[in-house]
Design a protein around this motif. Structure first.
Motif, PDB file in Angstrom:
ATOM      1  N   LEU A  87      47.056  23.090   3.005  1.00  0.00           N
ATOM      2  CA  LEU A  87      47.223  24.112   1.976  1.00  0.00           C
ATOM      3  C   LEU A  87      46.650  23.655   0.634  1.00  0.00           C
ATOM      4  O   LEU A  87      46.120  24.468  -0.137  1.00  0.00           O
ATOM      5  N   LEU A  88      46.720  22.356   0.361  1.00  0.00           N
ATOM      6  CA  LEU A  88      46.103  21.837  -0.871  1.00  0.00           C
ATOM      7  C   LEU A  88      44.587  22.005  -0.820  1.00  0.00           C
ATOM      8  O   LEU A  88      43.958  22.386  -1.817  1.00  0.00           O
ATOM      9  N   VAL A  89      43.992  21.707   0.335  1.00  0.00           N
ATOM     10  CA  VAL A  89      42.544  21.906   0.479  1.00  0.00           C
ATOM     11  C   VAL A  89      42.188  23.373   0.284  1.00  0.00           C
ATOM     12  O   VAL A  89      41.199  23.709  -0.387  1.00  0.00           O
ATOM     13  N   LEU A  90      42.988  24.260   0.865  1.00  0.00           N
ATOM     14  CA  LEU A  90      42.736  25.696   0.752  1.00  0.00           C
ATOM     15  C   LEU A  90      42.870  26.175  -0.683  1.00  0.00           C
ATOM     16  O   LEU A  90      42.050  26.968  -1.167  1.00  0.00           O
ATOM     17  N   GLY A  91      43.889  25.704  -1.385  1.00  0.00           N
ATOM     18  CA  GLY A  91      44.145  26.198  -2.733  1.00  0.00           C
ATOM     19  C   GLY A  91      43.259  25.587  -3.804  1.00  0.00           C
ATOM     20  O   GLY A  91      42.908  26.259  -4.782  1.00  0.00           O
ATOM     21  N   LEU A  92      42.861  24.314  -3.609  1.00  0.00           N
ATOM     22  CA  LEU A  92      42.125  23.606  -4.653  1.00  0.00           C
ATOM     23  C   LEU A  92      40.638  23.433  -4.352  1.00  0.00           C
ATOM     24  O   LEU A  92      39.841  23.219  -5.264  1.00  0.00           O
ATOM     25  N   GLY A  93      40.280  23.509  -3.070  1.00  0.00           N
ATOM     26  CA  GLY A  93      38.889  23.281  -2.694  1.00  0.00           C
ATOM     27  C   GLY A  93      38.079  24.561  -2.689  1.00  0.00           C
ATOM     28  O   GLY A  93      38.584  25.652  -2.997  1.00  0.00           O
ATOM     29  N   PRO A  94      36.806  24.446  -2.320  1.00  0.00           N
ATOM     30  CA  PRO A  94      35.963  25.640  -2.209  1.00  0.00           C
ATOM     31  C   PRO A  94      36.300  26.428  -0.952  1.00  0.00           C
ATOM     32  O   PRO A  94      36.889  25.892  -0.012  1.00  0.00           O
ATOM     33  N   ALA A  95      35.929  27.694  -0.933  1.00  0.00           N
ATOM     34  CA  ALA A  95      36.176  28.543   0.235  1.00  0.00           C
ATOM     35  C   ALA A  95      34.898  28.596   1.068  1.00  0.00           C
ATOM     36  O   ALA A  95      34.238  29.632   1.162  1.00  0.00           O
ATOM     37  N   GLY A  96      34.549  27.456   1.694  1.00  0.00           N
ATOM     38  CA  GLY A  96      33.326  27.353   2.475  1.00  0.00           C
ATOM     39  C   GLY A  96      33.613  26.945   3.901  1.00  0.00           C
ATOM     40  O   GLY A  96      34.772  26.819   4.322  1.00  0.00           O
ATOM     41  N   TRP A  97      32.521  26.715   4.660  1.00  0.00           N
ATOM     42  CA  TRP A  97      32.686  26.395   6.080  1.00  0.00           C
ATOM     43  C   TRP A  97      33.384  25.066   6.295  1.00  0.00           C
ATOM     44  O   TRP A  97      34.297  24.965   7.116  1.00  0.00           O
ATOM     45  N   TRP A  98      32.965  24.035   5.565  1.00  0.00           N
ATOM     46  CA  TRP A  98      33.566  22.714   5.798  1.00  0.00           C
ATOM     47  C   TRP A  98      35.023  22.666   5.357  1.00  0.00           C
ATOM     48  O   TRP A  98      35.867  22.077   6.023  1.00  0.00           O
ATOM     49  N   SER A  99      35.320  23.289   4.221  1.00  0.00           N
ATOM     50  CA  SER A  99      36.717  23.316   3.782  1.00  0.00           C
ATOM     51  C   SER A  99      37.558  24.140   4.745  1.00  0.00           C
ATOM     52  O   SER A  99      38.713  23.802   5.030  1.00  0.00           O
ATOM     53  N   GLY A 100      36.986  25.212   5.287  1.00  0.00           N
ATOM     54  CA  GLY A 100      37.713  26.013   6.271  1.00  0.00           C
ATOM     55  C   GLY A 100      38.025  25.226   7.528  1.00  0.00           C
ATOM     56  O   GLY A 100      39.131  25.325   8.078  1.00  0.00           O
ATOM     57  N   LEU A 101      37.055  24.443   7.995  1.00  0.00           N
ATOM     58  CA  LEU A 101      37.292  23.591   9.164  1.00  0.00           C
ATOM     59  C   LEU A 101      38.383  22.564   8.876  1.00  0.00           C
ATOM     60  O   LEU A 101      39.237  22.285   9.735  1.00  0.00           O
ATOM     61  N   ALA A 102      38.364  21.989   7.673  1.00  0.00           N
ATOM     62  CA  ALA A 102      39.385  21.000   7.308  1.00  0.00           C
ATOM     63  C   ALA A 102      40.767  21.643   7.255  1.00  0.00           C
ATOM     64  O   ALA A 102      41.760  21.073   7.743  1.00  0.00           O
ATOM     65  N   VAL A 103      40.848  22.834   6.668  1.00  0.00           N
ATOM     66  CA  VAL A 103      42.134  23.543   6.585  1.00  0.00           C
ATOM     67  C   VAL A 103      42.654  23.849   7.982  1.00  0.00           C
ATOM     68  O   VAL A 103      43.826  23.591   8.301  1.00  0.00           O
TER      69      VAL A 103
END
Length: 277
Positions: A87-103
């Protein structure tokens, strides 16, 4: 290979915890895994991802955690760390493919550990009220906060009309009501049957057709949807569909829960009469 990865992951995150627990492994990994296969909860009411993917993955994690001497509560903390890390990655990171995979990966792993803590408790001979309370507290926090963090991501990264922000808000409310209603009916049933001196209901297998109907409401499916985060329009469409499907299913299941609670009230009548004699 999967078993080795799981043991390595848990060794990295759980060694310090297990040292403080003072509990060592009582049997080999394979034997633990075999015993867990024979000690599963009823499949009745379980949605398909939970039944066919999350529980088997949780078994592997529980067996590995047992070899490290971890307690169920420690596994619950690992589950919370994975989930809220996602949830931290989702809220603080970019809304891209790699961040989506990490989330998605972190949420899926957190959900698997959420299954593992209960399975580990059964493997160790039973859990505690503290463990059940802790598990439900963390679950209630994640099912509500996940959608609020999606709202933050929508606001920061999606070019949307303001009205679309109501979707995660409504999804958060529906998810909270659905989760609390499900847990409350289960706890009321357990308490009423105990008061009436009745045994727990027998394990029942779920009908495949009914199980598949619950697929859009499955938390595991919601976790996987975040792999689409880089395609904003597609993610918004799928996420909105899941919100509508969950709301519709909750409206239907509330009627069933009401019938179940009425039936539980009827179990109390003989007990009340006996108490007055």
């Amino acid at each position: 290979m999967v078993d080795a990865f799981v043991v390595g992951f848990l060794r990295l995150h759980g060694t310090a915890l297990s040292a403080s627990a003072g509990v060592g492994p009582a049997r080999g990994f394979g034997r633990s895994l075999s015993q867990l296969r024979d000690a599963q909860k009823s499949s009745k009411g379980a949605p398909p991802y939970s039944l066919f993917i999350n529980r088997p993955l949780g078994r592997i994690l529980a067996a590995a955690a047992h070899q490290l001497g971890m307690t169920p509560n420690q596994v619950t903390y690992v589950s919370a760390a994975c989930t809220f890390g996602g949830l931290l990655v989702l809220g603080l990171g970019p809304a891209g493919w790699w961040s989506g995979l990490a989330v998605a990966a972190l949420l899926v792993l957190g959900y698997a550990f959420d299954s593992a803590d209960g399975q580990l408790a059964r493997l160790r001979g039973g859990g505690s009220l503290l463990g059940e309370w802790l598990d439900h507290m963390i679950d209630s926090a994640k099912v509500v906060s996940l959608h609020l963090v999606v709202l933050v991501a929508f606001y920061r990264h999606f070019d949307l009309a303001t009205g679309w922000l109501l979707v995660p808000l409504a999804f958060s409310v529906v998810s909270g009501v659905h989760f609390f209603g499900m847990i409350l009916v289960e706890l009321l049933g357990r308490a009423r049957r105990a008061a009436a001196g009745l045994p727990a209901p027998p394990k029942e297998s779920a009908e495949l057709s009914k199980t598949l109907l619950k697929l859009p409401t499955d938390y595991g499916v919601l976790c996987l949807v975040f792999v689409l985060l880089g395609a904003h329009t597609l993610f918004l469409g799928v996420y909105t569909f899941l919100a509508v499907a969950t709301a519709g299913y909750t409206l239907l299941v509330v009627r069933k829960w009401r019938r179940d609670v009425v039936a539980l009230d009827e179990l109390a009548v003989p007990v009340a009469v006996a108490a007055t004699r």
